[in-house]
Design a protein around this motif. Structure first.
Motif, PDB file in Angstrom:
ATOM      1  N   MET A   1       2.044   7.854 102.321  1.00 34.31           N
ATOM      2  CA  MET A   1       3.085   8.886 102.410  1.00 34.31           C
ATOM      3  C   MET A   1       4.327   8.452 101.633  1.00 34.31           C
ATOM      4  O   MET A   1       4.878   9.217 100.836  1.00 34.31           O
ATOM      5  N   GLN A   2       4.764   7.205 101.846  1.00 34.34           N
ATOM      6  CA  GLN A   2       5.972   6.735 101.170  1.00 34.34           C
ATOM      7  C   GLN A   2       5.772   6.640  99.662  1.00 34.34           C
ATOM      8  O   GLN A   2       6.670   6.951  98.878  1.00 34.34           O
ATOM      9  N   LYS A   3       4.572   6.224  99.249  1.00 32.34           N
ATOM     10  CA  LYS A   3       4.279   6.136  97.819  1.00 32.34           C
ATOM     11  C   LYS A   3       4.364   7.514  97.168  1.00 32.34           C
ATOM     12  O   LYS A   3       4.995   7.682  96.118  1.00 32.34           O
ATOM     13  N   LEU A   4       3.746   8.514  97.794  1.00 32.51           N
ATOM     14  CA  LEU A   4       3.744   9.855  97.207  1.00 32.51           C
ATOM     15  C   LEU A   4       5.130  10.489  97.269  1.00 32.51           C
ATOM     16  O   LEU A   4       5.538  11.195  96.337  1.00 32.51           O
ATOM     17  N   LEU A   5       5.855  10.240  98.340  1.00 29.33           N
ATOM     18  CA  LEU A   5       7.231  10.742  98.412  1.00 29.33           C
ATOM     19  C   LEU A   5       8.078  10.143  97.298  1.00 29.33           C
ATOM     20  O   LEU A   5       8.925  10.822  96.708  1.00 29.33           O
ATOM     21  N   GLY A   6       7.849   8.863  96.998  1.00 25.18           N
ATOM     22  CA  GLY A   6       8.583   8.225  95.904  1.00 25.18           C
ATOM     23  C   GLY A   6       8.284   8.868  94.566  1.00 25.18           C
ATOM     24  O   GLY A   6       9.183   9.071  93.740  1.00 25.18           O
ATOM     25  N   LEU A   7       7.013   9.221  94.331  1.00 27.12           N
ATOM     26  CA  LEU A   7       6.634   9.871  93.081  1.00 27.12           C
ATOM     27  C   LEU A   7       7.239  11.266  92.971  1.00 27.12           C
ATOM     28  O   LEU A   7       7.706  11.678  91.904  1.00 27.12           O
ATOM     29  N   VAL A   8       7.221  11.996  94.083  1.00 25.54           N
ATOM     30  CA  VAL A   8       7.822  13.340  94.084  1.00 25.54           C
ATOM     31  C   VAL A   8       9.322  13.245  93.853  1.00 25.54           C
ATOM     32  O   VAL A   8       9.892  14.005  93.053  1.00 25.54           O
ATOM     33  N   ARG A   9       9.977  12.330  94.537  1.00 21.90           N
ATOM     34  CA  ARG A   9      11.425  12.186  94.373  1.00 21.90           C
ATOM     35  C   ARG A   9      11.781  11.839  92.929  1.00 21.90           C
ATOM     36  O   ARG A   9      12.727  12.375  92.369  1.00 21.90           O
ATOM     37  N   ARG A  10      10.977  10.950  92.308  1.00 21.86           N
ATOM     38  CA  ARG A  10      11.274  10.572  90.934  1.00 21.86           C
ATOM     39  C   ARG A  10      11.064  11.737  89.967  1.00 21.86           C
ATOM     40  O   ARG A  10      11.841  11.945  89.039  1.00 21.86           O
ATOM     41  N   CYS A  11      10.017  12.517  90.202  1.00 22.80           N
ATOM     42  CA  CYS A  11       9.758  13.689  89.366  1.00 22.80           C
ATOM     43  C   CYS A  11      10.886  14.708  89.515  1.00 22.80           C
ATOM     44  O   CYS A  11      11.374  15.266  88.527  1.00 22.80           O
ATOM     45  N   GLN A  39       3.699  19.388 102.520  1.00 27.57           N
ATOM     46  CA  GLN A  39       3.898  18.197 103.353  1.00 27.57           C
ATOM     47  C   GLN A  39       4.926  17.254 102.729  1.00 27.57           C
ATOM     48  O   GLN A  39       5.829  16.745 103.413  1.00 27.57           O
ATOM     49  N   LEU A  40       4.811  17.029 101.422  1.00 27.72           N
ATOM     50  CA  LEU A  40       5.703  16.079 100.758  1.00 27.72           C
ATOM     51  C   LEU A  40       7.125  16.626 100.636  1.00 27.72           C
ATOM     52  O   LEU A  40       8.094  15.890 100.819  1.00 27.72           O
ATOM     53  N   LEU A  41       7.274  17.903 100.324  1.00 29.25           N
ATOM     54  CA  LEU A  41       8.620  18.478 100.255  1.00 29.25           C
ATOM     55  C   LEU A  41       9.279  18.495 101.634  1.00 29.25           C
ATOM     56  O   LEU A  41      10.495  18.307 101.757  1.00 29.25           O
ATOM     57  N   SER A  42       8.472  18.708 102.664  1.00 30.72           N
ATOM     58  CA  SER A  42       9.012  18.655 104.024  1.00 30.72           C
ATOM     59  C   SER A  42       9.520  17.254 104.337  1.00 30.72           C
ATOM     60  O   SER A  42      10.569  17.082 104.970  1.00 30.72           O
ATOM     61  N   GLY A  43       8.778  16.237 103.863  1.00 23.78           N
ATOM     62  CA  GLY A  43       9.245  14.864 104.052  1.00 23.78           C
ATOM     63  C   GLY A  43      10.473  14.560 103.222  1.00 23.78           C
ATOM     64  O   GLY A  43      11.404  13.895 103.688  1.00 23.78           O
ATOM     65  N   LEU A  44      10.489  15.060 101.996  1.00 22.35           N
ATOM     66  CA  LEU A  44      11.619  14.794 101.099  1.00 22.35           C
ATOM     67  C   LEU A  44      12.921  15.363 101.636  1.00 22.35           C
ATOM     68  O   LEU A  44      13.979  14.736 101.521  1.00 22.35           O
ATOM     69  N   GLN A 164      10.775  28.175  88.530  1.00 24.22           N
ATOM     70  CA  GLN A 164       9.580  27.513  89.034  1.00 24.22           C
ATOM     71  C   GLN A 164       9.695  26.009  88.825  1.00 24.22           C
ATOM     72  O   GLN A 164      10.095  25.557  87.756  1.00 24.22           O
ATOM     73  N   ILE A 165       9.354  25.241  89.855  1.00 28.32           N
ATOM     74  CA  ILE A 165       9.383  23.782  89.755  1.00 28.32           C
ATOM     75  C   ILE A 165       8.017  23.223  90.150  1.00 28.32           C
ATOM     76  O   ILE A 165       7.300  23.817  90.960  1.00 28.32           O
ATOM     77  N   ARG A 166       7.675  22.075  89.578  1.00 30.52           N
ATOM     78  CA  ARG A 166       6.374  21.458  89.839  1.00 30.52           C
ATOM     79  C   ARG A 166       6.595  19.985  90.203  1.00 30.52           C
ATOM     80  O   ARG A 166       6.487  19.101  89.352  1.00 30.52           O
ATOM     81  N   PRO A 167       6.891  19.697  91.471  1.00 35.10           N
ATOM     82  CA  PRO A 167       7.293  18.339  91.878  1.00 35.10           C
ATOM     83  C   PRO A 167       6.176  17.307  91.912  1.00 35.10           C
ATOM     84  O   PRO A 167       6.457  16.119  92.094  1.00 35.10           O
ATOM     85  N   MET A 168       4.899  17.709  91.772  1.00 32.26           N
ATOM     86  CA  MET A 168       3.809  16.737  91.909  1.00 32.26           C
ATOM     87  C   MET A 168       3.215  16.314  90.567  1.00 32.26           C
ATOM     88  O   MET A 168       2.085  15.814  90.505  1.00 32.26           O
TER      89      MET A 168
END
Length: 247
Positions: A1-11, A39-44, A164-168
């Motif tokens: 979860m933390q790894k993917l949140l980090g990738l989304v945040r960086r993007c 799920q990831l945007l909810s965490g972000l 439109q945004i594509r965070p992943m």
């Protein structure tokens, strides 16, 4: 979860996708990509220094899909959820009997989704496109259309005022699949008659075959898209390479 949140945040940071106070609509098809995105945007949003809100929206194609599990998932995330009923599926497959339905279907779904968020006063739409989608779309444009092109990380639609945004975009498809399975997300079975029988599937197979000889093929193509760069694909500051190593 933390790894993917980090990738989304960086993007999100690389392409200035989110501003403080944004109301973001998330297009939720019921597939793994859109559910993982939600799920990831909810965490972000829990620790972002730019507070934003979320709302999930599904365009029901009229193909008899059950979204009750998605409703429960959204309730667990405290995200408002709306299902917009349409007859896009029957129109394309039963009435028009389209031989190549994907293009028209995509346009109709996107139009319905844009209208749905505008009806709710939302002007920013998050879509579940990921790393592999970008590489495949680039190759589809090159091979089938003779163009060097791809969707953009951030796209402003001047006709509607929707962004439109594509965070992943920094996350591989296989990583998303494993995450969805691990989190037991309520993926809805796709009942589209054209599923797995498209030009995109041909490109997926081509990439798979070429990757046996050139293992870093996707990374080279994605990097070239950022370095070239395609319109709006150059990240802020220096070039940054995604760190998701699950291919």
């Amino acid at each position: 979860m933390q790894k993917l949140l980090g990738l989304v945040r960086r993007c999100v940071e690389d392409y200035d996708m989110i501003s403080a106070g944004d109301r973001i609509g998330v297009g939720v098809s019921g597939g793994k990509d859109s559910l993982v995105l939600l799920q990831l945007l909810s965490g972000l949003r829990q620790f972002s220094d730019k507070p934003f809100s979320l709302e999930a929206i599904t365009i029901d194609m009229g193909l008899g899909m059950d979204f009750s599990g998605v409703q429960k998932f959204c309730d667990s995330l405290d995200v408002p959820y709306t299902v917009v009923k349409t007859q896009i599926g029957p129109i394309i497959f039963d009435y028009r009997k389209e031989k190549n339905p994907c293009s028209m279907c995509s346009k109709m779904r996107r139009g319905a989704l844009n209208q749905a968020i505008l009806d709710r006063g939302i002007t920013k739409l998050a879509l579940g496109h990921h790393y592999d989608d970008a590489v495949e779309t680039f190759l589809m444009s090159l091979i089938f259309e003779g163009r060097i092109s791809c969707f953009q990380p951030v796209t402003y639609l001047d006709r509607t005022g929707v962004t439109q945004i594509r965070p992943m975009l920094y996350i591989h498809d296989r990583t998303i699949e494993h995450f969805a399975q691990r989190m037991e997300l309520p993926v809805v079975a796709n009942r589209c008659p054209a599923d797995k029988n498209t030009k995109r599937e041909e490109i997926k197979q081509l990439i798979f075959d070429l990757s046996n000889t050139y293992p870093d093929l996707k990374e080279r193509i994605f990097g070239a898209m950022q370095r070239y760069p395609l319109a709006q694909w150059e990240p802020k500051g220096r070039y940054k390479r995604p760190v998701d190593d699950e291919k």
